[in-house]
Design an enzyme around this catalytic site. Structure first.
Site, PDB file in Angstrom:
ATOM      1  N   ASP A  92      -1.963 -34.532  19.121  1.00 42.92           N
ATOM      2  CA  ASP A  92      -2.216 -33.090  19.098  1.00 42.92           C
ATOM      3  C   ASP A  92      -0.864 -32.381  19.057  1.00 42.92           C
ATOM      4  O   ASP A  92       0.186 -32.986  19.261  1.00 42.92           O
ATOM      5  CB  ASP A  92      -3.068 -32.676  20.315  1.00 42.92           C
ATOM      6  CG  ASP A  92      -3.719 -31.312  20.099  1.00 42.92           C
ATOM      7  OD1 ASP A  92      -3.497 -30.689  19.036  1.00 42.92           O
ATOM      8  OD2 ASP A  92      -4.454 -30.857  21.000  1.00 42.92           O
ATOM      9  N   ASP A 127      -1.857 -25.114  15.330  1.00 41.33           N
ATOM     10  CA  ASP A 127      -2.711 -23.971  15.048  1.00 41.33           C
ATOM     11  C   ASP A 127      -2.417 -22.845  16.026  1.00 41.33           C
ATOM     12  O   ASP A 127      -1.639 -23.004  16.963  1.00 41.33           O
ATOM     13  CB  ASP A 127      -4.188 -24.392  15.149  1.00 41.33           C
ATOM     14  CG  ASP A 127      -4.483 -25.226  16.382  1.00 41.33           C
ATOM     15  OD1 ASP A 127      -3.585 -25.963  16.831  1.00 41.33           O
ATOM     16  OD2 ASP A 127      -5.600 -25.131  16.919  1.00 41.33           O
ATOM     17  N   CYS A 275     -25.183 -46.781  41.653  1.00 40.25           N
ATOM     18  CA  CYS A 275     -24.597 -47.377  40.457  1.00 40.25           C
ATOM     19  C   CYS A 275     -24.228 -48.825  40.742  1.00 40.25           C
ATOM     20  O   CYS A 275     -23.568 -49.119  41.730  1.00 40.25           O
ATOM     21  CB  CYS A 275     -23.358 -46.609  39.991  1.00 40.25           C
ATOM     22  SG  CYS A 275     -22.781 -47.209  38.392  1.00 40.25           S
ATOM     23  N   CYS A 280     -18.517 -50.887  40.032  1.00 44.74           N
ATOM     24  CA  CYS A 280     -19.079 -50.663  41.367  1.00 44.74           C
ATOM     25  C   CYS A 280     -19.405 -51.977  42.071  1.00 44.74           C
ATOM     26  O   CYS A 280     -19.480 -52.027  43.300  1.00 44.74           O
ATOM     27  CB  CYS A 280     -20.320 -49.779  41.288  1.00 44.74           C
ATOM     28  SG  CYS A 280     -19.918 -48.097  40.802  1.00 44.74           S
TER      29      CYS A 280
END
Ligand code: GUN
Ligand code: ZN
Length: 648
Positions: A92, A127, A275, A280
Site C-alpha cells: 500500500d 491516492d 472453541c 484452543c
C-alpha cells in the site's frame, strides 16, 4: 493488464486466480496486513501461510520508506526479504496515513518508484483518501487527483498496479473513479471506506460500492481496503470483492477482542471453552486472560487470523455451492447494522442483474428478507412479461404437485369449453401451475413443502372438491387431463424461456413432454423420437444439439447466441470449451448458467454451451473459459441429473 481467470461464480462473487511474479493468488482471499518491521509483526508471514493457508499478504511501502533503516533493508533485500516471505506481496502507498494523521510525507511518483525498486508484486497508486464527510467539491478533487496519479503510475510501472477508487458518499464520483481506475488498473481497490467499516455504517458502504460496481471492469480484481472483520466477508463477496485486506486480526487482539463470523467478543466475557480448534486445544480461550499482555495479544491475533481464514474458505465454498446469499443473510444477524447493509444492497437490484445466474441448486430461506434476492426479482419480471402476453382469468388451486394423480383431476377447460389456466399459491405469489418446478419457485416450494419427508409432503392436497368449488360445477370423474397438462407445461416452459413465437411454433409440430417415472417431474421435451430439451432440477429446458438446431430456426437474429471467432469454431464444434478471448459477441439477455447456442460468424450452429461468463464479460476477461460445451454434433446431449434427485 492482469491475467485474472474466473473459475466459478455465484453472481458477482468469483472464484478466480491472479498470477503474480511470486505465485498465484486464489480469490476471494484475505491479505493480512504485515508490518514491514518484522519485530513489530506478531505472526511471521510464513506462519500465516503454513498454518492458516493465507498465501498472500499486504504491507505498507510508506512505513518502510519513512524509516531510513527499513528503507535501506527494503532496497537491498527487496520487500520479500524485508518481511521474510517468498509469496505474493501487495504494497500500500500511504493514503491510509493521510486519513489517520492528516498528511503524507512522500510524493506519488516517489512512492511508486520505491515500490518498483523493492520488487512488490502489486504496487498501489498513492491516492487521495476522500473522507465520507467530504463535500462534493472536495471529493471530486480527490477523485481527479487520484485518476491523474494513476495514469502517471501506469506509465511508470510494468507489473501489477492497484488503483484506488475514491468518491466518498457521492454516487456520481464513485462511478467516475471506478471508470478511471478500470482504464489503467489491474486491481481496482475501493478506498475511503475505513471509517464506514469502523463505525459499522454498512448501509453507506453498500451504497458506495454499489455506485462504483457497474463501472468496475470485469477484468479487474476488486479489492476492498480495510475490510478485516470476518462477519463482513460474505457481504463483500456479494458485491464481487475478490481481495480483502486487514490488520483487524491484530488490532482487535490488542484490545482483547475475538473476531468471529457472528460478531466480536470480549475475551473477558468468554466463560466457556466453546472453541475446540487446534489453537484452543493447546491453549483454551479461558486460559488466555492469565497470560502476559504480549503473549495474550499474539495468541488472540492467531485465533483471529484462523477464524478469518476459515470464514474466507466458507465464502469460497458458498460461491461454489451457489449459496452465498444464504450465507450473507445468516451473517447479517451478527449486527443490526450489517442487516441494514444487506438490505441497502438488495435495493440496488440493477447491480446484480447482468451476472445473476440462470439458476442455482437450491434456494433456502433464512429470514424475512430471503425473498428479496436478485433471483426473485428477475423471476418476477419474467413472469409478469409472460402473464401480460395473454390468457384468460386464472383461478387458484390450493396446491398442485405436478404428479399424474393430481393433474388428472384439474380440468383445463371451463364448462363452455374455453381454456382454463390455474394458479398455484406460492411464497412468491400466485404462479401458473405449469411453472412451479422452475427456479427459484421450484426449490422454494420443495424446501417449504417437500423438504424433509418430501415423499409424505407430496400429499399436499388438491382434491376434487377444490376444483368443484372453484369451478362452481362438478368435475367429470371420467376424464384424465394429464396429457393435456403435460402439453401445456411444455408450451409454457418454452414460452418462459424462448418467448411466445417459439412456443407457438413448437405447438404446431406435435412435440410432447416426458415425465420421470420416479419423480413424475417433466424431464424432457421431444419431437417424434428426438429429445430436443432436457429438464434438470432447476426446471429449465436445456437444448440438446437437435433442440439447438430447432431454436436457431425459430429464433432468428442474435437471440440466444454466442458468436465464436472463426479461428476457434472448429474446436468448439468438437466439444472443446469456448475461451473468452474467442467470443465475438453475445446476446445480452443471456446469463451465467444459461444454455446458449454457440454459432460461427455465419450463424452456423457449432454447439450448445453452458455459460460461465455474463455476455458483458466475454472477450473482456482475456483468460479462461466463457462457456463449456454440453452438446455438439457428435455428442448431441450430455447426461442430466434426474429431476428432484439433488439434495444440498
Ligand atoms: N487503506 C485503507 N483505506 C485506504 C484507501 O482509501 N487508500 C489506500 N491506498 N489505502 C487504504
Ligand atoms: Zn479456537
Amino acid at each position: 493488464m492482469n491475467d485474472f481467470e474466473l473459475l466459478e461464480r455465484d453472481g458477482l462473487a468469483r472464484i478466480g486466480r491472479l498470477t503474480t511474479p511470486h505465485g498465484t493468488v486464489d480469490t476471494p482471499t484475505l491479505l493480512p496486513v504485515v508490518h514491514p518491521d518484522p519485530v513489530r509483526q506478531p505472526i511471521p508471514p510464513i506462519e500465516i501461510r503454513r498454518r492458516f493457508g493465507l498465501g498472500a499478504v499486504i504491507t505498507s511501502s510508506y512505513i518502510a520508506f519513512r524509516s531510513p533503516e527499513l528503507r535501506e533493508r527494503a532496497l537491498s533485500a527487496g520487500v520479500h526479504g524485508l518481511i521474510g516471505f517468498d509469496g505474493p506481496v501487495m504494497t500500500d502507498s500511504g493514503a491510509f496515513q493521510q486519513h489517520a494523521y492528516g498528511r503524507v510525507e512522500v510524493g506519488p511518483d516517489e512512492i511508486l518508484d520505491f515500490q518498483n525498486r523493492i520488487g512488490t508484486d502489486i504496487a498501489t497508486v498513492l491516492d487521495v483518501f476522500v473522507e465520507p464527510s467530504a463535500d462534493h467539491d472536495e471529493a471530486a478533487a480527490g477523485v481527479r487527483a487520484t485518476s491523474e496519479r494513476a495514469r502517471s503510475a501506469r506509465r511508470a510501472r510494468e507489473g501489477l498496479l492497484a488503483v484506488p477508487v475514491q468518491g466518498g458518499p457521492f454516487e456520481d464520483l464513485r462511478a467516475e473513479s471506478a471508470t478511471d481506475a478500470s482504464a489503467v488498473g489491474d486491481v481496482l481497490a475501493i478506498g475511503g471506506v475505513v471509517p464506514l467499516l469502523e463505525q459499522y455504517r454498512f448501509a453507506e458502504l453498500a451504497r458506495a460500492v454499489a455506485a462504483a460496481r457497474p463501472c468496475l471492469s470485469p477484468a479487474g480484481v476488486v479489492h476492498l481496503f480495510g475490510t478485516g472483520h470476518p462477519m463482513t466477508f460474505a457481504f463483500g463477496a456479494l458485491l464481487g470483492v475478490d481481495l480483502y485486506d486487514s490488520s483487524a486480526y491484530h488490532k482487535f487482539a490488542r484490545r482483547g477482542r475475538l473476531l468471529l463470523p457472528e460478531g466480536t467478543r470480549a475475551l473477558e466475557q468468554v466463560r466457556e471453552d466453546w472453541c475446540r480448534c487446534a489453537l484452543c486445544h493447546d491453549l483454551p480461550l479461558s486460559e488466555l486472560p492469565r497470560l502476559a499482555d504480549q503473549e495474550r495479544e499474539i495468541a488472540l491475533a492467531r485465533h483471529n487470523l484462523l477464524v478469518s481464514a476459515e470464514e474466507m474458505a466458507r465464502v469460497r465454498q458458498a460461491i461454489r455451492d451457489g449459496t452465498l446469499w444464504e450465507l450473507a443473510e445468516r451473517r447479517a444477524t451478527a449486527h443490526p447494522a450489517l442487516l441494514a447493509g444487506l438490505r441497502a444492497l438488495k435495493d440496488h437490484r440493477e447491480v446484480f442483474r447482468a451476472t445473476e445466474p440462470e439458476s442455482r441448486r437450491t434456494y433456502r430461506e433464512t429470514g424475512i428478507d430471503s425473498f428479496r434476492r436478485p433471483a426473485v426479482d428477475r423471476w418476477r419480471d419474467r413472469l409478469a412479461r409472460l402473464l401480460a402476453s395473454g390468457g384468460g382469468p386464472r383461478p387458484m388451486v390450493r396446491r398442485v404437485p405436478l404428479v399424474p394423480e393430481y393433474l388428472a383431476l384439474i380440468p383445463p377447460y371451463n364448462e363452455n369449453g374455453a381454456p382454463l389456466g390455474w394458479m398455484c399459491p406460492t411464497p412468491l405469489g400466485p404462479v401458473p401451475i405449469e411453472l412451479i418446478e422452475t427456479y427459484p419457485v421450484g426449490p422454494i416450494l420443495s424446501e417449504a413443502e417437500f423438504g424433509p419427508g418430501r415423499e409424505a409432503g407430496r400429499g399436499a392436497v388438491l382434491v376434487s372438491e377444490d376444483v368443484t368449488q372453484a369451478l362452481g360445477t362438478e368435475v367429470p370423474a371420467d376424464r384424465d387431463w394429464e396429457s393435456e397438462w403435460t402439453r401445456r407445461q411444455v408450451r409454457m416452459l418454452l414460452e418462459y424461456r424462448y418467448g411466445a413465437a417459439a412456443a407457438q411454433n413448437f405447438g404446431t409440430t406435435g412435440g410432447t413432454g416426458e415425465r420421470s417415472k420416479r419423480t413424475h417431474r417433466l424431464r424432457s421435451i421431444r419431437q417424434d423420437e428426438r429429445v430436443l430439451f432436457q429438464i434438470g432440477n432447476d426446471g429449465i429446458p436445456r437444448p440438446t444439439f437437435a433442440g439447438a438446431e430447432w431454436v436457431v430456426e425459430v429464433l432468428p437474429g442474435a437471440h440466444e447466441r454466442v458468436v465464436v471467432e472463426t479461428d476457434a469454431a472448429p474446436f468448439v464444434a468438437e466439444g472443446r470449451s469456448l475461451f473468452s478471448r474467442f467470443v465475438r459477441s453475445a446476446d445480452p439477455e443471456l446469463a451465467p448458467g444459461s444454455s446458449a447456442l454457440l454459432v460461427d460468424p455465419q450463424d452456423r450452429l457449432l454447439a450448445v454451451g453452458r455459460l460461465l461468463l455474463a455476455p458483458g464479460e466475454m472477450g473482456v476477461l482475456r483468460r479462461g473459459v466463457a462457456a463449456r460445451v454440453t452438446a455438439h454434433r457428435h455428442a448431441p446431449s450430455e447426461p442430466i441429473e434426474e429431476p428432484g434427485a439433488d439434495e444440498l
